[in-house]
Scaffold this motif. Structure first.
Motif, PDB file in Angstrom:
ATOM      1  N   LEU A  50     -24.364 -27.520  26.792  1.00  0.00           N
ATOM      2  CA  LEU A  50     -23.541 -26.361  27.140  1.00  0.00           C
ATOM      3  C   LEU A  50     -24.327 -25.373  28.005  1.00  0.00           C
ATOM      4  CD1 LEU A  50     -21.716 -25.822  23.744  1.00  0.00           C
ATOM      5  CD2 LEU A  50     -20.786 -26.854  25.843  1.00  0.00           C
ATOM      6  N   HIS A  51     -25.596 -25.162  27.670  1.00  0.00           N
ATOM      7  CA  HIS A  51     -26.443 -24.268  28.483  1.00  0.00           C
ATOM      8  C   HIS A  51     -26.585 -24.810  29.899  1.00  0.00           C
ATOM      9  CE1 HIS A  51     -30.314 -22.609  29.963  1.00  0.00           C
ATOM     10  NE2 HIS A  51     -29.781 -21.488  29.459  1.00  0.00           N
ATOM     11  N   SER A  52     -26.822 -26.105  30.007  1.00  0.00           N
ATOM     12  CA  SER A  52     -26.955 -26.736  31.319  1.00  0.00           C
ATOM     13  C   SER A  52     -25.671 -26.577  32.135  1.00  0.00           C
ATOM     14  CB  SER A  52     -27.295 -28.213  31.142  1.00  0.00           C
ATOM     15  OG  SER A  52     -27.230 -28.905  32.351  1.00  0.00           O
ATOM     16  N   LEU A  53     -24.530 -26.808  31.502  1.00  0.00           N
ATOM     17  CA  LEU A  53     -23.248 -26.666  32.198  1.00  0.00           C
ATOM     18  C   LEU A  53     -22.997 -25.218  32.608  1.00  0.00           C
ATOM     19  CD1 LEU A  53     -21.042 -29.059  30.026  1.00  0.00           C
ATOM     20  CD2 LEU A  53     -21.866 -29.459  32.369  1.00  0.00           C
ATOM     21  N   ALA A  54     -23.386 -24.271  31.746  1.00  0.00           N
ATOM     22  CA  ALA A  54     -23.209 -22.853  32.069  1.00  0.00           C
ATOM     23  C   ALA A  54     -24.073 -22.456  33.260  1.00  0.00           C
ATOM     24  CB  ALA A  54     -23.521 -21.994  30.846  1.00  0.00           C
ATOM     25  N   MET A  55     -25.304 -22.978  33.314  1.00  0.00           N
ATOM     26  CA  MET A  55     -26.201 -22.649  34.412  1.00  0.00           C
ATOM     27  C   MET A  55     -25.684 -23.217  35.723  1.00  0.00           C
ATOM     28  SD  MET A  55     -28.266 -20.717  32.920  1.00  0.00           S
ATOM     29  CE  MET A  55     -29.412 -20.395  34.234  1.00  0.00           C
ATOM     30  N   LYS A  56     -24.949 -24.320  35.666  1.00  0.00           N
ATOM     31  CA  LYS A  56     -24.359 -24.930  36.863  1.00  0.00           C
ATOM     32  C   LYS A  56     -23.025 -24.291  37.217  1.00  0.00           C
ATOM     33  CE  LYS A  56     -26.259 -29.497  35.883  1.00  0.00           C
ATOM     34  NZ  LYS A  56     -25.935 -30.862  35.453  1.00  0.00           N
TER      35      LYS A  56
END
Length: 176
Positions: A166-172
Motif C-alpha cells: 500500500l505504501h508503494s502504491l501510494a508513493m506511485k
C-alpha cells in the motif's frame, strides 16, 4: 478474505491486540449441499457476519482487521468493506486453490489492492511461488507469501507485506 475454512478467523485472532469480535455460529444441516467444506470436514463453526480485530501501529495510525465469511451465500456482506478498504489479504489453501479465484476477481473488479497468503496447513501440498503465481494467474506485483495464521508473527508479517504494498502504491500515486 478467502474461501470457507482457510483461516480468516484464526488470523484475526492471532494478530489482534484486542480480544477479537467473532461471529462464529455452529454449522447446521442447512449448509449441507450449499457450502463446500472440502478440507474442513472437522470444522464445526463458521463466520456468519464478520470478525473484527485491531492493531495500533502508532498513536495516530490504527489498522482495523475484518475477517469475512467465506461461503458464497454471505458474500453480499463484503460490499461494505470494499467501500472503505485500503487493501486486503487473500488467504489461500493449496488443497482448494479454485475457491480463491472469485475472491481475487471481486477485489480486482473493485480496485482493492491485495496480497496472497498461503496458509500452511500441515496436510496441504507446498508449491514454489512461481507455480502458485501461474496457477492463480497473478502478476508479479502481487506479493505471495507463506503464512501460518495460528502464529502471531507470521500473520503480522503478512500484514506488514500488505502495508508495504500500500505504501508503494501510494508513493506511485496509484491509491485513490
Amino acid at each position: 478474505m478467502g474461501g470457507f475454512g482457510v483461516g480468516k478467523t484464526t488470523m484475526v485472532g492471532s494478530v489482534s491486540e484486542i480480544r477479537p469480535l467473532t461471529t462464529e455460529e455452529t454449522m447446521t444441516q442447512a449448509g449441507i449441499g450449499v457450502d463446500d467444506n472440502y478440507g474442513s470436514a472437522s470444522k464445526t463453526a463458521t463466520t456468519v457476519a464478520m470478525d473484527f480485530g485491531r492493531i495500533s501501529i502508532t498513536d495516530e495510525l490504527v489498522l482495523y482487521l475484518f475477517g469475512t465469511p467465506g461461503q458464497e451465500r454471505f458474500w453480499f456482506l463484503w460490499n461494505g468493506l470494499f467501500e472503505g478498504a485500503l487493501g486486503a489479504v487473500v488467504l489461500v489453501d493449496t488443497r482448494r486453490l479454485e475457491v480463491s479465484f472469485d475472491v481475487m476477481g471481486r477485489l480486482e473488479e473493485r480496485g482493492v489492492p491485495f496480497v496472497v497468503a498461503v496458509n500452511t496447513f500441515p496436510d496441504a501440498p507446498r508449491y514454489p511461488v512461481a507455480e502458485l503465481r501461474t496457477a492463480l494467474d497473478l502478476p508479479e506485483e502481487i506479493p505471495i507469501l507463506d503464512c501460518d495464521v495460528r502464529r502471531r508473527a507470521s500473520s503480522r508479517d503478512v500484514l506488514m507485506t500488505l502495508m508495504r504494498l500500500l505504501h508503494s502504491l501510494a508513493m506511485k500515486g496509484a491509491l485513490t
